[in-house]
Design a protein around this motif. Structure first.
Motif, PDB file in Angstrom:
ATOM      1  N   VAL A 268       2.297  19.675  -5.508  1.00  0.00           N
ATOM      2  CA  VAL A 268       2.991  20.499  -4.697  1.00  0.00           C
ATOM      3  C   VAL A 268       2.106  21.932  -5.721  1.00  0.00           C
ATOM      4  CG1 VAL A 268       5.162  20.656  -5.576  1.00  0.00           C
ATOM      5  CG2 VAL A 268       4.386  22.125  -3.871  1.00  0.00           C
ATOM      6  N   ALA A 269       1.347  22.832  -5.260  1.00  0.00           N
ATOM      7  CA  ALA A 269       1.248  23.293  -6.254  1.00  0.00           C
ATOM      8  C   ALA A 269       1.135  24.773  -6.057  1.00  0.00           C
ATOM      9  CB  ALA A 269      -0.727  23.276  -6.625  1.00  0.00           C
ATOM     10  N   TRP A 270       0.806  26.299  -7.138  1.00  0.00           N
ATOM     11  CA  TRP A 270       1.236  27.287  -6.318  1.00  0.00           C
ATOM     12  C   TRP A 270       0.677  28.087  -7.422  1.00  0.00           C
ATOM     13  CZ3 TRP A 270       5.173  24.535  -7.836  1.00  0.00           C
ATOM     14  CH2 TRP A 270       5.544  24.091  -9.644  1.00  0.00           C
ATOM     15  N   ARG A 271       0.822  29.812  -7.290  1.00  0.00           N
ATOM     16  CA  ARG A 271       0.165  30.499  -8.303  1.00  0.00           C
ATOM     17  C   ARG A 271       0.890  31.044  -9.560  1.00  0.00           C
ATOM     18  NH1 ARG A 271      -1.523  32.199  -3.961  1.00  0.00           N
ATOM     19  NH2 ARG A 271       0.179  33.499  -2.907  1.00  0.00           N
ATOM     20  N   ALA A 272       0.773  30.598 -10.672  1.00  0.00           N
ATOM     21  CA  ALA A 272       1.612  30.638 -11.088  1.00  0.00           C
ATOM     22  C   ALA A 272       2.702  32.045 -11.917  1.00  0.00           C
ATOM     23  CB  ALA A 272       0.923  29.941 -12.688  1.00  0.00           C
ATOM     24  N   ASP A 273       1.559  33.272 -11.270  1.00  0.00           N
ATOM     25  CA  ASP A 273       2.937  34.300 -11.546  1.00  0.00           C
ATOM     26  C   ASP A 273       3.017  34.453  -9.975  1.00  0.00           C
ATOM     27  OD1 ASP A 273       0.359  34.261 -10.263  1.00  0.00           O
ATOM     28  OD2 ASP A 273      -0.109  36.258 -11.218  1.00  0.00           O
ATOM     29  N   ASP A 274       3.670  33.604  -9.222  1.00  0.00           N
ATOM     30  CA  ASP A 274       4.314  34.323  -8.138  1.00  0.00           C
ATOM     31  C   ASP A 274       5.550  34.052  -8.447  1.00  0.00           C
ATOM     32  OD1 ASP A 274       5.009  34.740  -5.417  1.00  0.00           O
ATOM     33  OD2 ASP A 274       3.775  32.907  -4.469  1.00  0.00           O
ATOM     34  N   ALA A 275       6.430  35.223  -7.976  1.00  0.00           N
ATOM     35  CA  ALA A 275       7.892  35.603  -8.267  1.00  0.00           C
ATOM     36  C   ALA A 275       8.541  34.548  -6.851  1.00  0.00           C
ATOM     37  CB  ALA A 275       8.306  36.675  -9.144  1.00  0.00           C
ATOM     38  N   SER A 276       7.750  35.510  -5.528  1.00  0.00           N
ATOM     39  CA  SER A 276       8.739  35.081  -4.647  1.00  0.00           C
ATOM     40  C   SER A 276       9.827  33.841  -4.378  1.00  0.00           C
ATOM     41  CB  SER A 276       7.191  34.691  -3.606  1.00  0.00           C
ATOM     42  OG  SER A 276       8.452  34.424  -2.016  1.00  0.00           O
ATOM     43  N   PRO A 277      10.689  34.962  -4.477  1.00  0.00           N
ATOM     44  CA  PRO A 277      12.079  33.875  -3.593  1.00  0.00           C
ATOM     45  C   PRO A 277      11.714  33.169  -2.427  1.00  0.00           C
ATOM     46  CG  PRO A 277      12.266  36.431  -3.978  1.00  0.00           C
ATOM     47  CD  PRO A 277      11.243  36.363  -3.619  1.00  0.00           C
ATOM     48  N   THR A 278      10.959  33.174  -1.527  1.00  0.00           N
ATOM     49  CA  THR A 278      11.119  32.461  -0.715  1.00  0.00           C
ATOM     50  C   THR A 278      10.140  31.409  -0.872  1.00  0.00           C
ATOM     51  OG1 THR A 278      10.335  34.451   1.215  1.00  0.00           O
ATOM     52  CG2 THR A 278      10.138  32.137   1.365  1.00  0.00           C
ATOM     53  N   LEU A 279       8.984  31.489  -1.642  1.00  0.00           N
ATOM     54  CA  LEU A 279       8.655  30.451  -2.401  1.00  0.00           C
ATOM     55  C   LEU A 279       9.368  29.426  -3.550  1.00  0.00           C
ATOM     56  CD1 LEU A 279       5.933  28.454  -3.795  1.00  0.00           C
ATOM     57  CD2 LEU A 279       5.895  30.591  -5.243  1.00  0.00           C
ATOM     58  N   ARG A 280       9.953  30.336  -4.119  1.00  0.00           N
ATOM     59  CA  ARG A 280      11.434  28.863  -5.205  1.00  0.00           C
ATOM     60  C   ARG A 280      11.716  28.573  -3.472  1.00  0.00           C
ATOM     61  NH1 ARG A 280      11.659  34.716  -8.042  1.00  0.00           N
ATOM     62  NH2 ARG A 280      14.608  34.396  -6.781  1.00  0.00           N
ATOM     63  N   GLN A 281      12.479  28.954  -3.112  1.00  0.00           N
ATOM     64  CA  GLN A 281      13.596  28.205  -2.139  1.00  0.00           C
ATOM     65  C   GLN A 281      12.497  26.575  -1.782  1.00  0.00           C
ATOM     66  OE1 GLN A 281      16.472  28.247  -1.186  1.00  0.00           O
ATOM     67  NE2 GLN A 281      17.516  30.086  -0.829  1.00  0.00           N
ATOM     68  N   PHE A 282      11.576  27.540  -1.191  1.00  0.00           N
ATOM     69  CA  PHE A 282      10.608  26.509  -0.929  1.00  0.00           C
ATOM     70  C   PHE A 282      10.431  25.001  -1.660  1.00  0.00           C
ATOM     71  CE2 PHE A 282       6.432  24.091   0.460  1.00  0.00           C
ATOM     72  CZ  PHE A 282       7.024  23.505   1.248  1.00  0.00           C
ATOM     73  N   LEU A 283       9.992  25.921  -3.195  1.00  0.00           N
ATOM     74  CA  LEU A 283       9.741  24.582  -4.259  1.00  0.00           C
ATOM     75  C   LEU A 283      11.286  23.828  -4.258  1.00  0.00           C
ATOM     76  CD1 LEU A 283       7.983  26.582  -6.315  1.00  0.00           C
ATOM     77  CD2 LEU A 283       6.864  25.266  -4.848  1.00  0.00           C
ATOM     78  N   SER A 284      11.682  24.227  -4.620  1.00  0.00           N
ATOM     79  CA  SER A 284      13.636  24.103  -4.976  1.00  0.00           C
ATOM     80  C   SER A 284      13.870  23.001  -3.926  1.00  0.00           C
ATOM     81  CB  SER A 284      14.818  25.272  -4.731  1.00  0.00           C
ATOM     82  OG  SER A 284      16.198  24.685  -4.418  1.00  0.00           O
ATOM     83  N   PHE A 285      13.755  22.921  -2.147  1.00  0.00           N
ATOM     84  CA  PHE A 285      13.957  22.249  -0.946  1.00  0.00           C
ATOM     85  C   PHE A 285      12.682  20.950  -1.301  1.00  0.00           C
ATOM     86  CE2 PHE A 285      11.863  20.820   2.279  1.00  0.00           C
ATOM     87  CZ  PHE A 285      13.628  20.214   3.567  1.00  0.00           C
ATOM     88  N   VAL A 286      11.471  21.247  -2.151  1.00  0.00           N
ATOM     89  CA  VAL A 286      10.672  20.385  -2.087  1.00  0.00           C
ATOM     90  C   VAL A 286      10.721  18.908  -3.058  1.00  0.00           C
ATOM     91  CG1 VAL A 286       7.982  19.307  -2.380  1.00  0.00           C
ATOM     92  CG2 VAL A 286       8.221  21.391  -1.127  1.00  0.00           C
ATOM     93  N   ARG A 287      11.921  19.531  -4.575  1.00  0.00           N
ATOM     94  CA  ARG A 287      12.377  19.092  -5.131  1.00  0.00           C
ATOM     95  C   ARG A 287      12.960  18.204  -4.453  1.00  0.00           C
ATOM     96  NH1 ARG A 287      11.369  23.969  -7.931  1.00  0.00           N
ATOM     97  NH2 ARG A 287       9.758  24.399  -9.569  1.00  0.00           N
ATOM     98  N   ARG A 288      13.974  18.548  -3.523  1.00  0.00           N
ATOM     99  CA  ARG A 288      15.236  18.300  -3.381  1.00  0.00           C
ATOM    100  C   ARG A 288      15.142  16.967  -2.550  1.00  0.00           C
ATOM    101  NH1 ARG A 288      18.207  19.537   0.640  1.00  0.00           N
ATOM    102  NH2 ARG A 288      17.665  21.806   0.480  1.00  0.00           N
ATOM    103  N   VAL A 289      14.021  16.955  -1.464  1.00  0.00           N
ATOM    104  CA  VAL A 289      13.603  16.170  -0.919  1.00  0.00           C
ATOM    105  C   VAL A 289      12.433  15.337  -0.589  1.00  0.00           C
ATOM    106  CG1 VAL A 289      15.611  17.728   1.095  1.00  0.00           C
ATOM    107  CG2 VAL A 289      12.750  17.634   1.048  1.00  0.00           C
ATOM    108  N   GLY A 290      11.676  16.023  -2.137  1.00  0.00           N
ATOM    109  CA  GLY A 290      10.122  15.102  -1.986  1.00  0.00           C
ATOM    110  C   GLY A 290       9.547  15.231  -0.452  1.00  0.00           C
ATOM    111  N   VAL A 291       8.549  14.413  -0.935  1.00  0.00           N
ATOM    112  CA  VAL A 291       7.968  14.241   0.067  1.00  0.00           C
ATOM    113  C   VAL A 291       7.271  12.311   0.162  1.00  0.00           C
ATOM    114  CG1 VAL A 291       5.190  15.043   1.111  1.00  0.00           C
ATOM    115  CG2 VAL A 291       6.426  16.520  -0.247  1.00  0.00           C
ATOM    116  N   SER A 292       7.946  12.205   1.234  1.00  0.00           N
ATOM    117  CA  SER A 292       7.621  10.414   1.405  1.00  0.00           C
ATOM    118  C   SER A 292       6.911  10.790   2.061  1.00  0.00           C
ATOM    119  CB  SER A 292       9.168  10.312   2.302  1.00  0.00           C
ATOM    120  OG  SER A 292       9.035  10.793   3.938  1.00  0.00           O
ATOM    121  N   LYS A 293       6.664   9.441   2.433  1.00  0.00           N
ATOM    122  CA  LYS A 293       5.562   8.290   3.270  1.00  0.00           C
ATOM    123  C   LYS A 293       6.330   8.937   5.304  1.00  0.00           C
ATOM    124  CE  LYS A 293       3.994   5.790  -0.501  1.00  0.00           C
ATOM    125  NZ  LYS A 293       4.181   4.463  -0.662  1.00  0.00           N
ATOM    126  N   GLY A 294       7.234   8.471   5.199  1.00  0.00           N
ATOM    127  CA  GLY A 294       7.573   8.717   6.313  1.00  0.00           C
ATOM    128  C   GLY A 294       8.990  10.125   6.339  1.00  0.00           C
TER     129      GLY A 294
END
Length: 327
Positions: A268-294
């Motif tokens: 998962v990739a994003w702009r290093a200087d992007d301080a958007s709270p919405t982006l932080r929420q999305f990244l936190s979610f991805v870290r928590r659930v992962g991207v599985s094959k199913g």
């Protein structure tokens, strides 16, 4: 006139008593009376009828109270929505993804995220890896899912899934009877490959694996991954693809592990200087659930998974020569 005057007015109007209103507001009664008189003087009309024992609203005061209540309701709603925006519970994200993820994770990920944060609008853009990288840098997307080592200082990335590479063969190929295939046995086979200009890292990874096995592959055809499956099934050649491609379910194919189990990382990739709270929420979610094959899985915190430092992730990816830019 300011909000303080309106709050004082509302308290007196609701209590119908200056003493109780002053107690409610935590101030003395004389200053409250003066503030109401100042407000009436500024408006040019009376808000309260003080001729009776109980304070009553004038008709003008009753009309003003109805509007002031709507003002405070709107203000409370605005503060509530602003607070949600400040922690990323509202907003909009444009998400780039690889075509293969349509069959292996993006649908489940987006559905689960929308269930948790329905006020966040997600706009999905299917893009090849190199286009995602450029779109991130110029702001056309906010976050992407790619298979590429990202050494650009403007971008940050984390590994969200590691998967083995497979050999794709026509179902009737002589090597299809093997459980695992040494790459050197493919030295005389024509290859169907992902175009280098659409994802140089994955192309280079495949070429590097073949060279390490002692040969340079003979490229018969270039195509996107979903088209590669059709071409392999039709007998145009063999290919090396990420394991998640199995979810496409194309007939006429044999997909076999490679001896030595080379693998590729999904980032998962994003702009290093992007301080958007919405982006932080999305990244936190991805870290928590992962991207599985199913279905999305719970985060395990394994090495190379999100949470590891960016420098460490890049070093691991470079050392293993595993991340790629495949779809």
């Amino acid at each position: 006139m300011d909000l303080r005057h309106l709050r004082y007015f509302t308290a007196v109007a609701e209590e119908r008593h200056f003493g109780r209103a002053a107690q409610r507001l935590g101030i003395a009664q004389p200053p409250l009376s003066r503030q109401i008189q100042d407000l009436e003087s500024e408006l040019g009309f009376s808000l309260f009828d003080r001729s009776r024992r109980r304070v009553e609203l004038t008709p003008a005061g009753a009309v003003l109270l109805a509007h002031v209540r709507r003002v405070f309701d709107a203000l409370d709603l605005g503060v509530h929505e602003a607070r949600r925006a400040s922690v990323g519970e509202t907003g909009r994200l444009v998400v780039g993804y690889l075509s293969s993820l349509a069959y292996s994770g993006i649908t489940e990920l987006v559905r689960t995220f929308r269930g948790e944060l329905p006020a966040v609008e997600l706009a999905l853009r299917e893009m090849p890896p190199q286009e995602q990288i450029e779109a991130l840098k110029d702001g056309r997307i906010d976050v992407g899912f790619v298979r590429a080592p990202l050494d650009d200082a403007r971008l940050a990335s984390e590994c969200v899934r590691r998967e083995p590479l497979l050999v794709a063969l026509p179902a009737d190929h002589p090597l299809a009877g093997r459980k695992r295939i040494p790459l050197e046995l493919l030295s005389r086979e024509p290859f169907v490959v992902f175009p280098r200009q659409r994802g140089s890292a994955f192309f280079d990874l495949v070429m590097g694996l073949c060279r390490a096995a002692g040969f340079s592959p003979r490229i018969a055809q270039e195509a996107l991954h979903l088209d590669i499956l059709s071409l392999v099934a039709a007998g145009f050649g063999v290919s090396i693809l990420p394991e998640s491609i199995k979810n496409v379910g194309r007939k006429g194919l044999a997909l076999r592990p490679i001896v030595g189990a080379p693998s590729t990382d999904l980032l998962v990739a994003w702009r290093a200087d992007d301080a958007s709270p919405t982006l932080r929420q999305f990244l936190s979610f991805v870290r928590r659930v992962g991207v599985s094959k199913g279905k999305p899985r719970a985060a395990r915190g394994a090495p190379g998974e999100p949470g590891e430092g960016k420098r460490g992730r890049r070093a691991r990816g470079a050392a293993a020569a595993r991340p790629d830019a495949a779809e």
